[in-house]
Enzyme design. Structure first.
Site, PDB file in Angstrom:
ATOM      1  N   THR A 104       5.485 -52.795  -0.946  1.00 49.74           N
ATOM      2  CA  THR A 104       5.119 -51.387  -1.073  1.00 49.74           C
ATOM      3  C   THR A 104       3.838 -51.098  -0.312  1.00 49.74           C
ATOM      4  O   THR A 104       3.644 -49.992   0.199  1.00 49.74           O
ATOM      5  CB  THR A 104       4.955 -51.010  -2.558  1.00 49.74           C
ATOM      6  OG1 THR A 104       6.165 -51.320  -3.252  1.00 49.74           O
ATOM      7  CG2 THR A 104       4.652 -49.530  -2.729  1.00 49.74           C
ATOM      8  N   TYR A 129       7.836 -64.424  -7.417  1.00 53.46           N
ATOM      9  CA  TYR A 129       8.544 -63.175  -7.140  1.00 53.46           C
ATOM     10  C   TYR A 129       9.980 -63.479  -6.735  1.00 53.46           C
ATOM     11  O   TYR A 129      10.220 -64.121  -5.716  1.00 53.46           O
ATOM     12  CB  TYR A 129       7.808 -62.441  -6.015  1.00 53.46           C
ATOM     13  CG  TYR A 129       8.272 -61.053  -5.674  1.00 53.46           C
ATOM     14  CD1 TYR A 129       9.161 -60.339  -6.465  1.00 53.46           C
ATOM     15  CD2 TYR A 129       7.778 -60.425  -4.532  1.00 53.46           C
ATOM     16  CE1 TYR A 129       9.555 -59.062  -6.143  1.00 53.46           C
ATOM     17  CE2 TYR A 129       8.163 -59.139  -4.185  1.00 53.46           C
ATOM     18  CZ  TYR A 129       9.046 -58.461  -4.997  1.00 53.46           C
ATOM     19  OH  TYR A 129       9.434 -57.188  -4.660  1.00 53.46           O
ATOM     20  N   LYS A 186       7.846 -62.013 -11.405  1.00 53.17           N
ATOM     21  CA  LYS A 186       8.307 -60.652 -11.151  1.00 53.17           C
ATOM     22  C   LYS A 186       9.778 -60.739 -10.783  1.00 53.17           C
ATOM     23  O   LYS A 186      10.144 -61.335  -9.772  1.00 53.17           O
ATOM     24  CB  LYS A 186       7.500 -60.009 -10.016  1.00 53.17           C
ATOM     25  CG  LYS A 186       7.988 -58.609  -9.632  1.00 53.17           C
ATOM     26  CD  LYS A 186       7.220 -58.070  -8.435  1.00 53.17           C
ATOM     27  CE  LYS A 186       7.766 -56.726  -7.993  1.00 53.17           C
ATOM     28  NZ  LYS A 186       7.076 -56.223  -6.769  1.00 53.17           N
TER      29      LYS A 186
END
Length: 307
Positions: A54, A141, A169
């Protein structure tokens, strides 16, 4: 006492915002806007993740990445900072960790290696090397949409005992995959990497959310997460699912940066190529959902004042 035990209080954060990187129209980093949005997150009590997908971390040079982390560190915000580590070149990632180890951050996000699609043993060697180099607790992740392959469950089960392995995550978008990780690693902190799935994953044991939409709605997303974690789901559906959907109509973070520009939070919706805000032909849906979330948050604040 290991790094995770020393950092428990600062890492006990239900919402981490995967912060966007603001750019001027000419593509240079907009540090004025960066400071403003980081302070907005801190005011809401949200942890900050820098340089994730992001934040367009892979579109930034090493020097630019470092300038962002150092800039945010100098603000001395009263919320934890997590720095993303990701790519496909292990020596470069180890160098990045060595550099960030000298800075006052609290955690790292360790991305799966891109493009190569390694098997369980290759994944273990990759993450073990990063965990060994890290000075701070690490959130691994799982993001198969970007890495091309899931983090192997048994590999994670072996890595969970590393002193620096703190959390995962989970961004596969599959409840079944989340449950497999939960069963194999009952003591590992699991975070949703999918904004829309937070109510579902909270009921399955998620400890919090690493969020895109919190960029645009810092306080409202915090409330959304807290309500999800306490199973107070009344009023969340379909409001939040409808609000989140336009933020992923095209590649992240194009829509959220466009919305933040519409909110006059960012000076420009500019992204680094190959991403471009021109992919989003119409922002009306974003603006409409922004209004609905603002109304929801105002209603909640009004009710709180009456109680």
């Amino acid at each position: 006492m290991n790094q995770i035990q020393e950092s428990n209080l600062s890492l006990n954060c239900p919402l981490w915002t995967a912060l966007v990187t603001p750019f001027h129209a000419n593509g240079e980093i907009d540090f004025t806007s960066l400071e403003a949005i980081a302070r907005d997150q801190a005011d809401a009590g949200n942890g900050i993740l820098l340089l994730g997908s992001t934040g367009e971390g892979l579109a930034l040079s090493f020097e630019e990445q470092l300038s962002i982390v150092e800039y945010i560190c100098r603000l001395s915000l009263a919320v934890p900072l997590m720095v993303a580590v990701g790519g496909h070149d292990l020596p470069s990632q180890l160098k990045w960790l060595q550099t960030c180890n000298r800075l006052p951050v609290q955690a790292y996000l360790l991305g799966s290696p891109l493009y190569a699609k390694p098997g369980p043993q290759g994944q273990y060697l990759w993450f073990r090397a990063l965990l060994d180099q890290a000075k701070y607790p690490c959130m691994l992740y799982n993001v198969p949409s970007r890495s091309g392959i899931d983090l192997d469950v048994e590999t994670l089960a072996k890595l969970q005992h590393h002193d620096n392995c703190w959390a995962l995550k989970e961004a596969s978008g599959e409840l079944e995959q989340f449950l497999r990780y939960r069963q194999a690693c009952p003591e590992l902190a699991l975070y949703s990497g999918e904004d829309a799935m937070m109510p579902y994953l909270a009921s399955a044991g998620a400890q919090g959310l690493v969020s895109v939409c919190a960029n645009a709605w810092p306080e409202a997303t915090r409330a959304y997460v807290e309500l999800s974690l306490t199973a107070q789901n009344q009023g969340l559906f379909p409001l939040w699912q409808n609000a989140i959907a336009p933020l992923f109509a095209v590649a992240n973070p194009i829509p959220v940066k466009q919305l933040m520009f519409e909110q006059q939070v960012l000076s420009s919706p500019t992204l680094r190529p190959p991403l471009t805000h021109t992919e989003l032909s119409d922002s009306q849906a974003l603006v409409h959902q922004d209004q609905l979330i603002s109304q929801w948050q105002a209603q909640r604040q009004g009710q709180a004042c009456l109680n």
